[in-house]
Design an enzyme around this catalytic site. Structure first.
Site, mmCIF file in Angstrom:
data_model
loop_
_atom_site.group_PDB
_atom_site.id
_atom_site.type_symbol
_atom_site.label_atom_id
_atom_site.label_comp_id
_atom_site.label_asym_id
_atom_site.label_seq_id
_atom_site.Cartn_x
_atom_site.Cartn_y
_atom_site.Cartn_z
ATOM 1 N N SER A 113 -7.283 34.182 9.232
ATOM 2 C CA SER A 113 -6.622 33.631 10.431
ATOM 3 C C SER A 113 -5.145 33.483 10.127
ATOM 4 C CB SER A 113 -7.202 32.271 10.791
ATOM 5 O OG SER A 113 -6.863 31.323 9.799
ATOM 6 N N GLY A 158 18.916 17.895 28.220
ATOM 7 C CA GLY A 158 17.518 17.645 27.838
ATOM 8 C C GLY A 158 17.403 16.355 27.042
ATOM 9 N N ASP A 195 21.312 22.588 17.547
ATOM 10 C CA ASP A 195 22.228 23.737 17.613
ATOM 11 C C ASP A 195 23.671 23.332 17.901
ATOM 12 O OD1 ASP A 195 21.695 22.886 20.167
ATOM 13 O OD2 ASP A 195 21.499 24.880 21.030
ATOM 14 N N ARG A 223 20.756 17.457 34.363
ATOM 15 C CA ARG A 223 21.714 18.547 34.155
ATOM 16 C C ARG A 223 22.464 18.640 35.486
ATOM 17 N NH1 ARG A 223 19.805 20.950 29.376
ATOM 18 N NH2 ARG A 223 17.558 21.104 29.156
ATOM 19 N N GLU A 265 2.579 32.442 9.205
ATOM 20 C CA GLU A 265 2.562 33.799 8.658
ATOM 21 C C GLU A 265 3.904 34.508 8.894
ATOM 22 O OE1 GLU A 265 -0.031 35.595 7.391
ATOM 23 O OE2 GLU A 265 1.357 37.283 7.243
ATOM 24 N N ASP A 277 25.385 20.737 23.958
ATOM 25 C CA ASP A 277 26.648 21.465 24.158
ATOM 26 C C ASP A 277 27.119 21.503 25.614
ATOM 27 O OD1 ASP A 277 24.574 23.149 24.754
ATOM 28 O OD2 ASP A 277 25.331 24.864 23.621
ATOM 29 N N GLY A 309 13.709 26.223 21.820
ATOM 30 C CA GLY A 309 14.860 26.769 21.108
ATOM 31 C C GLY A 309 15.369 27.941 21.906
ATOM 32 N N ARG A 310 16.108 27.601 22.973
ATOM 33 C CA ARG A 310 16.609 28.622 23.890
ATOM 34 C C ARG A 310 17.538 29.587 23.178
ATOM 35 N NH1 ARG A 310 18.524 25.458 28.863
ATOM 36 N NH2 ARG A 310 19.452 24.338 27.144
ATOM 37 N N ASP A 370 17.145 20.823 19.743
ATOM 38 C CA ASP A 370 17.390 22.184 19.240
ATOM 39 C C ASP A 370 18.201 22.244 17.937
ATOM 40 O OD1 ASP A 370 16.006 23.071 21.417
ATOM 41 O OD2 ASP A 370 17.749 23.786 22.521
ATOM 42 N N THR A 410 19.906 16.517 20.983
ATOM 43 C CA THR A 410 19.137 17.666 21.466
ATOM 44 C C THR A 410 18.130 18.033 20.393
ATOM 45 O OG1 THR A 410 19.170 20.061 21.836
ATOM 46 C CG2 THR A 410 21.090 19.165 20.743
HETATM 47 O O1 F6P Z 1 18.089 21.981 25.201
HETATM 48 C C1 F6P Z 1 16.844 21.613 24.729
HETATM 49 C C2 F6P Z 1 15.752 22.384 25.349
HETATM 50 O O2 F6P Z 1 14.620 21.717 24.914
HETATM 51 C C3 F6P Z 1 15.624 23.885 25.051
HETATM 52 O O3 F6P Z 1 15.066 24.193 23.817
HETATM 53 C C4 F6P Z 1 14.786 24.344 26.207
HETATM 54 O O4 F6P Z 1 14.991 25.704 26.434
HETATM 55 C C5 F6P Z 1 15.345 23.537 27.325
HETATM 56 O O5 F6P Z 1 15.766 22.324 26.758
HETATM 57 C C6 F6P Z 1 14.399 23.279 28.471
HETATM 58 O O6 F6P Z 1 15.099 22.589 29.453
HETATM 59 P P1 F6P Z 1 14.486 21.997 30.786
HETATM 60 O O7 F6P Z 1 13.836 20.711 30.427
HETATM 61 O O8 F6P Z 1 15.656 21.787 31.674
HETATM 62 O O9 F6P Z 1 13.496 22.980 31.278
#
Ligand code: F6P
Length: 328
Positions: free
Chosen positions: A220, A15, A134, A76, A192, A107, A175-176, A132, A130
């Protein structure tokens, strides 16, 4: 000792993330600075398999530090997951006399790089890119800071309409597997409740909390949900579950999606990308490989790739507590 690295290649994979261009620029210019030739590979590992590369010079990366996405494109690559695909990639490494590879990605990209290095003995260095956040071995990955700032800007806008209509909004963020974006942007936007993959607190707790806030006069609310949240329900199912159980709430859902990956990088990500790019090339030059560059306590550090991809970065429990206290 004279460095053996005369020619390096750089690619962006997985990504895209704001700050990748800053890192690319830094890799190219640091190579030029040290009289190393630098090739850009287009479309990640796909480009390595298809021999899609171009020699860069200091001017090839003009005016990109401020740009989101990645100039040299990303993918990818499924083919690179196969031994056959990696063999083709190695043939192009030999053909172009590449001595080392800089992989900017997450990763999955590092796993590919690690396997490639072990199979063909091509030195690989990773730059964590990334949104994320992570990856183990760095406090920040490229793109994360920009992404959380994008998210709070959007949630601020959602809050305007939520409060005008006395509505409860469920906002799904990326955030998979990791809740960093949700947790930090949730606190920053005054959410909240925040639901993240690392902590399955159950939906009952969500209902209790929303009941409480209704009683204390909140008109709200915003609930931030990471896409990889573990309740087993997606954001729409969670929203309708709450609507059924607490009918006095008028509920709406907003899925932020890929807009979180776009936009001009923040100053933080530009500086981080620049530092990581310089450090990556200089680390390769001094003989490091199979490692990822990272930042910890304001210092540039190296972590073996096999550690970087394992264990993920840990959620800071203090943030969960801060969110709980401030959302009363
Ligand atoms: O790895 C980063 C990320 O943004 C994740 O949070 C998300 O799930 C994923 O990429 C989405 O990937 P794609 O662009 O291949 O749908």
């Amino acid at each position: 000792m004279k460095s053996k690295i005369k020619r390096i290649a750089v690619l962006t994979s997985g990504g895209d993330a704001p700050g990748m261009n800053a890192a690319l620029r830094a890799v190219v210019r640091t190579s030029v600075f040290h009289k190393i030739e630098c090739f850009a590979i287009y479309q990640g590992f796909e480009g390595l398999i298809n021999n899609s590369m171009k020699q860069m010079n200091a001017r090839s990366v003009n005016n990109i530090i401020n740009k989101g996405g990645t100039l040299i494109k990303s993918a990818r690559s499924l083919e690179f997951r196969t031994k056959e695909g990696r063999k083709k990639a190695y043939q192009n490494i030999k053909k172009n006399k590449i001595d080392a590879l800089v992989v900017i990605g997450g990763d999955g990209s590092f796993t590919g790089g690690m396997i490639f290095e072990s199979e063909f003995k091509v030195p690989v260095i990773g730059i964590p890119g990334t949104i994320d956040n992570d990856i183990n071995g760095t406090s920040f990955t490229l793109g994360y800071d920009t992404a959380i700032n994008t998210v709070i800007e959007v949630i601020d806008k959602i809050r305007d309409t939520a409060s005008s209509h006395n509505r409860l909004f469920f906002v799904e963020v990326m955030g998979r597997d990791a809740g960093h974006i949700a947790l930090n942007s949730g606190i920053g936007a005054g959410a909240e409740e925040i639901l993240i993959p690392e902590e399955d607190l159950g939906l009952k707790r969500l209902l209790d909390s929303l009941k409480r806030s209704e009683k204390t006069g909140k008109s709200s609310s915003i609930v931030v949900i990471a896409e990889g949240e573990k309740s087993g329900k997606n954001v729409f199912e969670i929203a309708s579950y709450v609507e059924q159980n607490l009918p006095y709430y008028e509920v709406r859902v907003s899925v932020l999606g890929h807009m979180q990956r776009g936009g001009a990088p923040s100053c933080f990500d530009r500086v981080l990308g620049s530092r990581m790019g310089v450090f990556a090339v200089e680390s390769l030059k001094s003989g490091s490989s199979n490692v990822m560059v990272g930042i910890k306590d304001e210092k540039m550090v190296l972590t073996p790739l096999n550690k970087a991809i394992k264990g993920k970065s840990i959620i800071n429990k203090e943030l969960i507590r801060v969110s709980d206290i401030l959302s009363i």
